[in-house]
Design a protein around this motif. Structure first.
Motif, PDB file in Angstrom:
ATOM      1  N   ALA A  25       0.900  -1.136  -0.053  1.00 51.49           N
ATOM      2  CA  ALA A  25      -0.016  -0.017   0.072  1.00 51.49           C
ATOM      3  C   ALA A  25       0.968   1.327   0.002  1.00 51.49           C
ATOM      4  O   ALA A  25       2.003   1.353   0.783  1.00 51.49           O
ATOM      5  CB  ALA A  25      -0.878  -0.036   1.213  1.00 51.49           C
ATOM      6  N   VAL A  26       0.634   2.118  -0.872  1.00 53.62           N
ATOM      7  CA  VAL A  26       1.164   3.598  -0.724  1.00 53.62           C
ATOM      8  C   VAL A  26       0.444   4.747  -0.001  1.00 53.62           C
ATOM      9  O   VAL A  26       1.433   5.870  -0.265  1.00 53.62           O
ATOM     10  CB  VAL A  26       1.557   4.032  -2.345  1.00 53.62           C
ATOM     11  CG1 VAL A  26       2.445   2.734  -3.047  1.00 53.62           C
ATOM     12  CG2 VAL A  26       0.278   4.023  -3.110  1.00 53.62           C
ATOM     13  N   SER A  27      -0.642   4.302   0.273  1.00 54.90           N
ATOM     14  CA  SER A  27      -1.241   5.506   1.165  1.00 54.90           C
ATOM     15  C   SER A  27      -2.194   4.828   2.413  1.00 54.90           C
ATOM     16  O   SER A  27      -2.365   3.562   2.271  1.00 54.90           O
ATOM     17  CB  SER A  27      -2.159   6.141   0.215  1.00 54.90           C
ATOM     18  OG  SER A  27      -3.257   5.395  -0.231  1.00 54.90           O
ATOM     19  N   ALA A  28      -2.451   5.406   3.111  1.00 55.33           N
ATOM     20  CA  ALA A  28      -3.181   4.939   4.435  1.00 55.33           C
ATOM     21  C   ALA A  28      -4.523   4.524   3.854  1.00 55.33           C
ATOM     22  O   ALA A  28      -5.183   3.712   4.347  1.00 55.33           O
ATOM     23  CB  ALA A  28      -3.427   6.209   5.246  1.00 55.33           C
ATOM     24  N   LEU A  29      -5.015   5.184   2.823  1.00 59.06           N
ATOM     25  CA  LEU A  29      -6.501   4.786   2.003  1.00 59.06           C
ATOM     26  C   LEU A  29      -6.275   3.346   1.625  1.00 59.06           C
ATOM     27  O   LEU A  29      -7.152   2.459   1.836  1.00 59.06           O
ATOM     28  CB  LEU A  29      -6.925   5.540   1.112  1.00 59.06           C
ATOM     29  CG  LEU A  29      -8.105   5.216   0.425  1.00 59.06           C
ATOM     30  CD1 LEU A  29      -9.411   5.070   1.302  1.00 59.06           C
ATOM     31  CD2 LEU A  29      -8.547   6.425  -0.784  1.00 59.06           C
ATOM     32  N   GLU A  30      -5.155   3.121   1.006  1.00 61.41           N
ATOM     33  CA  GLU A  30      -5.055   1.756   0.265  1.00 61.41           C
ATOM     34  C   GLU A  30      -4.895   0.756   1.324  1.00 61.41           C
ATOM     35  O   GLU A  30      -5.402  -0.516   1.432  1.00 61.41           O
ATOM     36  CB  GLU A  30      -3.914   1.806  -0.731  1.00 61.41           C
ATOM     37  CG  GLU A  30      -4.013   2.362  -2.084  1.00 61.41           C
ATOM     38  CD  GLU A  30      -2.878   2.425  -3.080  1.00 61.41           C
ATOM     39  OE1 GLU A  30      -3.072   2.760  -4.187  1.00 61.41           O
ATOM     40  OE2 GLU A  30      -1.811   1.528  -2.677  1.00 61.41           O
ATOM     41  N   ARG A  31      -4.105   1.020   2.364  1.00 65.24           N
ATOM     42  CA  ARG A  31      -3.983   0.103   3.704  1.00 65.24           C
ATOM     43  C   ARG A  31      -5.327  -0.260   4.216  1.00 65.24           C
ATOM     44  O   ARG A  31      -5.536  -1.336   4.383  1.00 65.24           O
ATOM     45  CB  ARG A  31      -2.931   0.762   4.433  1.00 65.24           C
ATOM     46  CG  ARG A  31      -2.761  -0.027   5.797  1.00 65.24           C
ATOM     47  CD  ARG A  31      -1.607   0.535   6.773  1.00 65.24           C
ATOM     48  NE  ARG A  31      -1.555  -0.249   8.105  1.00 65.24           N
ATOM     49  CZ  ARG A  31      -0.891  -1.349   8.219  1.00 65.24           C
ATOM     50  NH1 ARG A  31      -0.362  -1.647   6.988  1.00 65.24           N
ATOM     51  NH2 ARG A  31      -0.726  -2.014   9.350  1.00 65.24           N
ATOM     52  N   ARG A  32      -6.239   0.654   4.276  1.00 69.56           N
ATOM     53  CA  ARG A  32      -7.406   0.388   4.923  1.00 69.56           C
ATOM     54  C   ARG A  32      -8.342  -0.262   3.925  1.00 69.56           C
ATOM     55  O   ARG A  32      -8.852  -1.051   4.600  1.00 69.56           O
ATOM     56  CB  ARG A  32      -8.203   2.099   5.069  1.00 69.56           C
ATOM     57  CG  ARG A  32      -9.430   1.896   5.765  1.00 69.56           C
ATOM     58  CD  ARG A  32     -10.147   3.275   5.829  1.00 69.56           C
ATOM     59  NE  ARG A  32     -11.401   3.287   6.335  1.00 69.56           N
ATOM     60  CZ  ARG A  32     -12.420   4.192   6.317  1.00 69.56           C
ATOM     61  NH1 ARG A  32     -11.837   5.504   6.054  1.00 69.56           N
ATOM     62  NH2 ARG A  32     -13.456   4.291   6.634  1.00 69.56           N
ATOM     63  N   MET A  33      -8.230  -0.156   2.684  1.00 69.58           N
ATOM     64  CA  MET A  33      -9.178  -1.064   1.691  1.00 69.58           C
ATOM     65  C   MET A  33      -8.762  -2.314   1.866  1.00 69.58           C
ATOM     66  O   MET A  33      -9.550  -3.416   1.651  1.00 69.58           O
ATOM     67  CB  MET A  33      -8.843  -0.480   0.343  1.00 69.58           C
ATOM     68  CG  MET A  33      -9.501   0.995   0.217  1.00 69.58           C
ATOM     69  SD  MET A  33      -8.788   1.668  -1.367  1.00 69.58           S
ATOM     70  CE  MET A  33      -9.482   0.648  -2.511  1.00 69.58           C
ATOM     71  N   LEU A  34      -7.076  -2.799   2.073  1.00 64.66           N
ATOM     72  CA  LEU A  34      -7.051  -3.983   2.002  1.00 64.66           C
ATOM     73  C   LEU A  34      -7.261  -4.535   3.081  1.00 64.66           C
ATOM     74  O   LEU A  34      -7.553  -5.901   3.285  1.00 64.66           O
ATOM     75  CB  LEU A  34      -5.200  -3.889   1.861  1.00 64.66           C
ATOM     76  CG  LEU A  34      -4.841  -3.519   0.511  1.00 64.66           C
ATOM     77  CD1 LEU A  34      -3.565  -3.591   0.525  1.00 64.66           C
ATOM     78  CD2 LEU A  34      -5.422  -4.376  -0.682  1.00 64.66           C
ATOM     79  N   LEU A  35      -7.215  -4.047   4.485  1.00 63.51           N
ATOM     80  CA  LEU A  35      -7.416  -4.445   5.787  1.00 63.51           C
ATOM     81  C   LEU A  35      -9.018  -4.928   5.966  1.00 63.51           C
ATOM     82  O   LEU A  35      -9.475  -5.763   6.415  1.00 63.51           O
ATOM     83  CB  LEU A  35      -7.009  -3.574   6.805  1.00 63.51           C
ATOM     84  CG  LEU A  35      -5.608  -3.456   6.984  1.00 63.51           C
ATOM     85  CD1 LEU A  35      -5.362  -2.511   8.315  1.00 63.51           C
ATOM     86  CD2 LEU A  35      -4.957  -5.040   7.351  1.00 63.51           C
ATOM     87  N   GLU A  36      -9.686  -3.983   5.154  1.00 66.21           N
ATOM     88  CA  GLU A  36     -11.106  -4.216   5.101  1.00 66.21           C
ATOM     89  C   GLU A  36     -11.607  -5.291   4.338  1.00 66.21           C
ATOM     90  O   GLU A  36     -12.543  -6.195   4.392  1.00 66.21           O
ATOM     91  CB  GLU A  36     -11.964  -2.877   4.567  1.00 66.21           C
ATOM     92  CG  GLU A  36     -12.143  -1.799   5.669  1.00 66.21           C
ATOM     93  CD  GLU A  36     -13.060  -0.682   5.203  1.00 66.21           C
ATOM     94  OE1 GLU A  36     -13.499  -0.765   4.113  1.00 66.21           O
ATOM     95  OE2 GLU A  36     -13.028   0.206   5.993  1.00 66.21           O
ATOM     96  N   TRP A  37     -10.947  -5.368   3.173  1.00 61.92           N
ATOM     97  CA  TRP A  37     -11.015  -6.806   2.405  1.00 61.92           C
ATOM     98  C   TRP A  37     -10.789  -7.878   3.138  1.00 61.92           C
ATOM     99  O   TRP A  37     -11.610  -8.903   3.070  1.00 61.92           O
ATOM    100  CB  TRP A  37     -10.205  -6.561   1.252  1.00 61.92           C
ATOM    101  CG  TRP A  37     -10.224  -7.740   0.240  1.00 61.92           C
ATOM    102  CD1 TRP A  37     -11.066  -7.898  -1.038  1.00 61.92           C
ATOM    103  CD2 TRP A  37      -9.434  -8.935   0.295  1.00 61.92           C
ATOM    104  NE1 TRP A  37     -10.892  -9.036  -1.532  1.00 61.92           N
ATOM    105  CE2 TRP A  37     -10.046  -9.841  -0.728  1.00 61.92           C
ATOM    106  CE3 TRP A  37      -8.509  -9.476   1.278  1.00 61.92           C
ATOM    107  CZ2 TRP A  37      -9.680 -10.908  -1.171  1.00 61.92           C
ATOM    108  CZ3 TRP A  37      -8.048 -10.871   0.903  1.00 61.92           C
ATOM    109  CH2 TRP A  37      -8.771 -11.609   0.063  1.00 61.92           C
ATOM    110  N   ILE A  38      -9.763  -8.024   4.237  1.00 63.75           N
ATOM    111  CA  ILE A  38      -9.489  -9.123   4.637  1.00 63.75           C
ATOM    112  C   ILE A  38     -10.561  -9.334   5.767  1.00 63.75           C
ATOM    113  O   ILE A  38     -11.047 -10.629   5.580  1.00 63.75           O
ATOM    114  CB  ILE A  38      -8.087  -8.817   5.575  1.00 63.75           C
ATOM    115  CG1 ILE A  38      -6.826  -8.860   4.405  1.00 63.75           C
ATOM    116  CG2 ILE A  38      -7.834 -10.112   6.407  1.00 63.75           C
ATOM    117  CD1 ILE A  38      -5.621  -8.484   4.946  1.00 63.75           C
ATOM    118  N   GLU A  39     -10.956  -8.518   6.257  1.00 64.41           N
ATOM    119  CA  GLU A  39     -11.969  -8.623   7.261  1.00 64.41           C
ATOM    120  C   GLU A  39     -13.312  -9.109   6.821  1.00 64.41           C
ATOM    121  O   GLU A  39     -14.167 -10.172   7.037  1.00 64.41           O
ATOM    122  CB  GLU A  39     -12.362  -7.571   8.229  1.00 64.41           C
ATOM    123  CG  GLU A  39     -10.987  -7.107   8.996  1.00 64.41           C
ATOM    124  CD  GLU A  39     -10.780  -8.259  10.068  1.00 64.41           C
ATOM    125  OE1 GLU A  39     -11.736  -9.001  10.569  1.00 64.41           O
ATOM    126  OE2 GLU A  39      -9.476  -8.766  10.291  1.00 64.41           O
TER     127      GLU A  39
END
Length: 771
Positions: A25-39
């Protein structure tokens, strides 16, 4: 919850193993998107401890990042009892969909930068307005034990840490994501990423650096640092953004200059790529002008094939061209690097890496642009490196793709004429580039791309892996010459090439369009009966079509039109001969075997053993012109000459034996030797006469200077019919011929005089054929 596309990755098959997601992830938003996908996709009953995540170093905007390998990854990799499954995860941003397609437009590229790499603000906007542009992809999963085993195989023997397992795993995760992203974006963006990291981590690379360090006097730490600098100097750094920019720039140039399209056969592309998945491809195109690379790249882009890794001279790496074309696929190499063993090693390793990964390569087998229009003698260095990489195990075979790129007109032609006449070469610079692009705004006719039959290196060379080095080098040279022959055979004949061929053969007078059409008739018949490749159906028997071809040459200043009578007459001014000869020379190779056969017939007419005299003369011509033309192997060459004569007289050999050689010669509908061979023979004459007047060991520069001065005298005395015979390239080839025959050594004055006399005799034979 953030709105994202429903078209996203699925949860990996993990069995009873814990899952570790490696998040890119290159931004906090991308990181959040990926963690939400995992959950959101976590299977029911899977506890928090069974799913973990670690951060990967940024794959984009790396220059802004000070991150290192996530320390948590080190801990997770040490958990031998669990052996987790590692799954790389990334957000991919797509261009907007318009009318069912996600094709990128120039406005997308210049408006806010690369639409596939938005900053955090644009990321939020895309999610709000068009969530389908965001896709979550998962790379190929692997267990920690599998990755550890692969890492052990790459470690340098005796090394204790060797860059670390976490760094290796991070790199493998990023590479897996790149492969997955390619499937989503398309083959035209199949480009390598993290080449430097991957190559530097390889055992063979490190062992090689250690060997060089031991063999040289350089400090141990200096060798790896210099290797990194060399790799940075050489390697291409593909960018999809720049690939698209170049594609649209090329479309603009083609629209302005070359009728808006490249003429090519998609079936030839399909044939070339038939084995691309198994066998690495090496494209070997002709080099006529600066945009050759763009033309081939454009054709590949339009057909969704990946861009080639194209070797370019370091002289083209000036700002801003260098950084741009490097990102479109060009890797730069030095013109000379002598005995710099480290530079050679890095270049070899880089090419071996690309071959192993099946990335297509491209370079100009001629080494540089042809100033004469005729294919130059091939260079063997890069081809030798590629064959060595194959023998070292990077591939089981290599597929060479001969490529001819032909133009109705090019704007470099007068620059080439200036260089060949002794003028200086214009250096590459940004100013020169701007001038070139400006010149492309006027029409130049058509551009044509043709591919010759692919060459399998293994089938052509045989099993040479364990052969002596000199035999391998000889096999590589034969391979290069075979590629050159196939390039020539694929080169299409343009109307301009035939028109200049005729006009240069009638320099004693100007011709009307009707007279040019009459003179063209036997050439057109020659082309059609042999089914030679053409850019268009030849209708040059009609004066209006000839006038059209002449008009294009007049517009570009190659031909002069003289008005005043009922119809204009056309001629080529003496100072334009070299420019006109460029177009003639692009197709002159098609007529060489016929011209040699004519000289053979003339020799047979004066011999008591005509058949033997014919073949002896043809073989002498083959040996005489070997530095200017490419010939098939002896047996095939002989068969082609025999077939050439049989086209018009199936009983030619029988008639020669009965003493009718002269009549067979007279009956031929086209006698090509005067127009095809004279310029080259007159170059040989000038060099031979210069050598004959020079006692002692011949210095190359001194002989060429003497030959040029002598040639100008001959022109003034009208002893030369072809002013283009003084072209520096032709004189240089003539000197190579003399050197090959041992005529530049001391004590060879009598042999030099004999050589000059033999050239005079051959020119006299050409005069007889013309008469």
């Amino acid at each position: 919850m953030l709105r994202t596309s429903a078209l996203e990755a699925s949860w990996p098959e993990h069995g009873d193993r814990p899952v570790v997601f490696l998040i890119d992830a290159v931004s906090a938003l991308e990181r959040r998107m990926l963690l939400e996908w995992i959950e959101r996709h976590r299977p029911q009953g899977l506890g928090p401890g069974a799913v973990q995540h670690a951060r990967l170093p940024r794959s984009r905007r790396r220059q802004q990042s000070t991150e290192h390998v996530d320390p948590r990854l080190q801990v997770l990799l040490l958990e031998d009892d669990t052996d987790p499954l590692l799954v790389p995860l990334r957000v991919v941003w797509l261009v907007p969909e318009r009318q069912g397609s996600r094709a990128i437009r120039p406005v997308d590229l210049v408006k806010l930068g690369d639409p596939r790499d938005p900053d955090w603000l644009r990321q939020r906007w895309y999610l709000r307005t068009d969530p389908d542009r965001a896709r979550i992809v998962a790379g190929a999963a692997a267990t920690a034990s599998e990755l550890r085993q692969r890492w052990q195989e790459r470690r340098t023997p005796g090394a204790e840490d060797d860059a670390g397992l976490p760094a290796f795993v991070s790199l493998q995760g990023l590479l897996a994501l790149e492969r997955e992203e390619r499937r989503l974006r398309g083959n035209r963006y199949k480009v390598p990423k993290f080449v430097r990291d991957d190559l530097l981590s390889r055992r063979a690379f490190k062992v090689g650096l250690n060997r060089i360090s031991n063999e040289t006097s350089w400090p141990e730490k200096r060798v790896p640092r210099k290797a990194v600098r060399y790799l940075k100097e050489i390697a291409a750094t593909h960018s999809p953004y720049v690939i698209d920019l170049i594609a649209h720039f090329t479309r603009f140039l083609i629209k302005k200059s070359y009728r808006g399209q490249v003429d090519y056969d998609p079936r030839e592309l399909e044939t070339a790529y038939a084995t691309a998945g198994e066998t690495p491809l090496i494209f070997l195109p002709t080099h006529k002008t600066y945009i050759d690379t763009l033309i081939l790249q454009h054709v590949l882009y339009e057909n969704d094939y990946p861009p080639n890794h194209t070797a370019g001279g370091i002289n083209m790496s000036f700002f801003p061209v260098g950084p741009i074309v490097r990102r479109s696929g060009v890797f730069f190499i030095r013109r000379t690097f002598g005995d710099n063993v480290l530079y050679k090693f890095v270049l070899r390793q880089y090419m071996s890496y690309l071959i192993e990964k099946r990335f297509p390569l491209e370079w100009y087998i001629e080494g540089g642009r042809s100033r004469t229009g005729k294919l130059r003698e091939p260079r063997f260095g890069l081809l030798g490196y590629a064959v060595d990489a194959m023998h070292a195990g990077a591939a089981n075979d290599l597929q060479l793709i001969p490529v001819s790129i032909a133009y109705d007109q090019i704007q470099d032609v007068f620059d080439y004429a200036t260089e060949l006449s002794g003028g200086g070469k214009s250096g590459e610079s940004f100013k020169r580039l701007v001038e070139y692009v400006r010149g492309m705004r006027r029409p130049h006719g058509g551009v044509y791309l043709r591919m010759g039959s692919p060459i399998s290196v293994v089938e052509s060379m045989g099993e040479m892996k364990d052969a002596p080095r000199d035999q391998q080098l000889l096999a590589v040279k034969k391979l290069a010459f075979e590629a050159s022959v196939r390039i020539n055979e694929a080169t299409p004949i343009t109307p301009a090439s035939l028109v200049t061929l005729v006009l240069l053969g009638h320099t004693d007078r100007a011709l009307t369009a009707v007279q040019v059409a009459e003179a063209l008739a036997p050439y057109v018949e020659f082309v059609q009966t042999r089914r030679l490749p053409t850019t268009e159906p030849l209708r040059l028997s009609a004066p209006d079509r000839v006038t059209e071809a002449l008009g294009r040459l007049v517009t570009h200043g190659v031909v002069s039109a003289i008005e005043g009578g009922s119809q204009p007459v056309y001629t080529i001014a003496t100072e334009r001969h070299m420019a006109a000869a460029y177009y003639r020379n692009t197709v002159v190779h098609f007529f060489v075997e016929a011209a040699m056969a004519e000289l053979g017939l003339l020799a047979a007419a004066d011999s008591a053993q005509p058949v033997e005299a014919f073949w002896a003369e043809v073989q002498r011509m083959r040996d005489l012109f070997k530095f200017d033309f490419f010939f098939h192997e002896r047996a095939e060459f002989r068969a082609r000459v025999a077939a050439e004569l049989a086209r018009h007289e199936p009983r030619w050999e029988e008639r020669l034996a009965s003493g009718e050689a002269h009549q067979v010669l007279v009956e031929r509908p086209l006698l090509a030797a005067p127009w095809v061979l004279r310029p080259f023979l007159e170059s040989y004459r000038v060099v031979a006469d210069a050598l004959a007047g020079y006692d002692g060991e011949a210095d190359e520069d001194a002989i060429l200077a003497a030959a040029t001065a002598l040639g100008r005298q001959y022109v003034a005395q009208q002893r030369l019919r072809s002013p283009e015979s003084l072209a520096s390239t032709l004189l240089s080839n003539a000197l190579k011929l003399a050197s090959n025959r041992g005529l530049t050594a001391e004590g060879t004055l009598e042999k030099r005089k004999a050589f000059a006399a033999s050239i005079d005799d051959t020119i006299a034979a050409v005069d007889v054929i013309e008469a």
